[in-house]
Design a protein around this motif. Structure first.
Motif, PDB file in Angstrom:
ATOM      1  N   TRP A   6       0.870  -1.167   0.000  1.00  0.00           N
ATOM      2  CA  TRP A   6       0.000   0.000   0.000  1.00  0.00           C
ATOM      3  C   TRP A   6       0.903   1.212   0.000  1.00  0.00           C
ATOM      4  O   TRP A   6       1.772   1.346   0.866  1.00  0.00           O
ATOM      5  CB  TRP A   6      -0.884   0.011   1.239  1.00  0.00           C
ATOM      6  CG  TRP A   6      -2.083  -0.873   1.150  1.00  0.00           C
ATOM      7  CD1 TRP A   6      -2.192  -2.045   0.468  1.00  0.00           C
ATOM      8  CD2 TRP A   6      -3.334  -0.669   1.774  1.00  0.00           C
ATOM      9  NE1 TRP A   6      -3.433  -2.576   0.636  1.00  0.00           N
ATOM     10  CE2 TRP A   6      -4.154  -1.754   1.439  1.00  0.00           C
ATOM     11  CE3 TRP A   6      -3.835   0.316   2.601  1.00  0.00           C
ATOM     12  CZ2 TRP A   6      -5.461  -1.864   1.891  1.00  0.00           C
ATOM     13  CZ3 TRP A   6      -5.132   0.205   3.057  1.00  0.00           C
ATOM     14  CH2 TRP A   6      -5.934  -0.876   2.699  1.00  0.00           C
ATOM     15  N   LEU A   8       1.104   5.408  -0.096  1.00  0.00           N
ATOM     16  CA  LEU A   8       0.427   6.685   0.089  1.00  0.00           C
ATOM     17  C   LEU A   8       1.262   7.762  -0.584  1.00  0.00           C
ATOM     18  O   LEU A   8       2.432   7.955  -0.247  1.00  0.00           O
ATOM     19  CB  LEU A   8       0.272   7.006   1.571  1.00  0.00           C
ATOM     20  CG  LEU A   8      -0.262   8.408   1.904  1.00  0.00           C
ATOM     21  CD1 LEU A   8      -1.660   8.610   1.329  1.00  0.00           C
ATOM     22  CD2 LEU A   8      -0.255   8.635   3.405  1.00  0.00           C
ATOM     23  N   LYS A  66      -8.642   7.416   8.623  1.00  0.00           N
ATOM     24  CA  LYS A  66      -8.703   6.718   7.342  1.00  0.00           C
ATOM     25  C   LYS A  66      -7.704   5.569   7.257  1.00  0.00           C
ATOM     26  O   LYS A  66      -7.999   4.525   6.686  1.00  0.00           O
ATOM     27  CB  LYS A  66      -8.437   7.730   6.227  1.00  0.00           C
ATOM     28  CG  LYS A  66      -8.704   7.229   4.848  1.00  0.00           C
ATOM     29  CD  LYS A  66      -8.577   8.392   3.867  1.00  0.00           C
ATOM     30  CE  LYS A  66      -8.931   7.991   2.476  1.00  0.00           C
ATOM     31  NZ  LYS A  66      -8.860   9.110   1.544  1.00  0.00           N
ATOM     32  N   TYR A  67      -6.518   5.751   7.829  1.00  0.00           N
ATOM     33  CA  TYR A  67      -5.457   4.755   7.713  1.00  0.00           C
ATOM     34  C   TYR A  67      -5.175   4.016   9.014  1.00  0.00           C
ATOM     35  O   TYR A  67      -4.153   3.353   9.141  1.00  0.00           O
ATOM     36  CB  TYR A  67      -4.177   5.413   7.181  1.00  0.00           C
ATOM     37  CG  TYR A  67      -4.352   5.931   5.775  1.00  0.00           C
ATOM     38  CD1 TYR A  67      -4.373   5.058   4.698  1.00  0.00           C
ATOM     39  CD2 TYR A  67      -4.536   7.288   5.535  1.00  0.00           C
ATOM     40  CE1 TYR A  67      -4.559   5.528   3.407  1.00  0.00           C
ATOM     41  CE2 TYR A  67      -4.725   7.770   4.238  1.00  0.00           C
ATOM     42  CZ  TYR A  67      -4.733   6.890   3.186  1.00  0.00           C
ATOM     43  OH  TYR A  67      -4.921   7.349   1.909  1.00  0.00           O
ATOM     44  N   ARG A  70      -5.089   0.111   8.391  1.00  0.00           N
ATOM     45  CA  ARG A  70      -4.050  -0.358   7.467  1.00  0.00           C
ATOM     46  C   ARG A  70      -3.138   0.814   7.141  1.00  0.00           C
ATOM     47  O   ARG A  70      -3.491   1.697   6.386  1.00  0.00           O
ATOM     48  CB  ARG A  70      -4.694  -0.900   6.185  1.00  0.00           C
ATOM     49  CG  ARG A  70      -3.720  -1.349   5.117  1.00  0.00           C
ATOM     50  CD  ARG A  70      -2.909  -2.565   5.587  1.00  0.00           C
ATOM     51  NE  ARG A  70      -2.287  -3.293   4.506  1.00  0.00           N
ATOM     52  CZ  ARG A  70      -1.071  -3.050   4.030  1.00  0.00           C
ATOM     53  NH1 ARG A  70      -0.348  -2.082   4.531  1.00  0.00           N
ATOM     54  NH2 ARG A  70      -0.580  -3.775   3.060  1.00  0.00           N
ATOM     55  N   THR A  71      -1.987   0.838   7.766  1.00  0.00           N
ATOM     56  CA  THR A  71      -1.047   1.920   7.491  1.00  0.00           C
ATOM     57  C   THR A  71      -0.303   1.626   6.197  1.00  0.00           C
ATOM     58  O   THR A  71      -0.109   0.467   5.827  1.00  0.00           O
ATOM     59  CB  THR A  71      -0.025   2.080   8.639  1.00  0.00           C
ATOM     60  OG1 THR A  71       0.677   0.858   8.799  1.00  0.00           O
ATOM     61  CG2 THR A  71      -0.717   2.462   9.926  1.00  0.00           C
ATOM     62  N   PRO A  72       0.097   2.665   5.498  1.00  0.00           N
ATOM     63  CA  PRO A  72       0.817   2.451   4.238  1.00  0.00           C
ATOM     64  C   PRO A  72       2.183   1.803   4.471  1.00  0.00           C
ATOM     65  O   PRO A  72       2.813   2.019   5.500  1.00  0.00           O
ATOM     66  CB  PRO A  72       0.980   3.856   3.666  1.00  0.00           C
ATOM     67  CG  PRO A  72       0.525   4.805   4.692  1.00  0.00           C
ATOM     68  CD  PRO A  72      -0.106   4.065   5.798  1.00  0.00           C
TER      69      PRO A  72
END
Length: 123
Positions: A6, A8, A66-67, A70-72
């Motif tokens: 992921w 960002l 928002k994150y 699931r962190t980037p």
């Protein structure tokens, strides 16, 4: 390392600003042309059109929510304002979990925080 990552992409400016749009195209095209399976999320600080302190407070909380699940895996900061926002708001939260890259930052010396896992992208 980036397989199923992921990513960002955090822009200083807004969608429609030529600098931001060019960086987005470059990042998205690079991953589309590779064999790497990634999800790219794009966020805009809108620093050219907003009141930084008030807006940053709300944006920080919005992005944190928002994150949170699931962190980037990778954060790419586009320009000084995005790097400063990341360093002051999220560095402690994401630094152990995310690789940080930046582009368009005018000078590392002018930045408020130095991060160990920092890598500059040459455009």
């Amino acid at each position: 390392m980036l397989k199923n990552a992921w990513i960002l992409l955090l822009h200083s400016y807004h969608k429609g600003f030529p600098w931001s749009d060019g960086i987005s195209r470059g990042v998205l095209n690079t991953f589309l042309q590779s064999d790497i399976n990634t999800r790219v999320f794009i966020e805009y600080l809108d620093a050219k059109r907003s009141s930084p302190k008030r807006y940053t407070f709300f944006l920080e909380n919005t992005l944190r929510l928002k994150y949170q699940k699931r962190t980037p895996d990778v954060v790419i900061c586009s320009d000084d304002d995005a790097y400063t926002f990341y360093a002051s708001c999220w560095a402690g939260e994401f630094s152990l979990m995310s690789l940080l890259y930046f582009c368009g930052v005018n000078s590392r010396d002018s930045l408020p925080v130095e991060i160990d896992s920092l890598t500059a992208l040459e455009l």
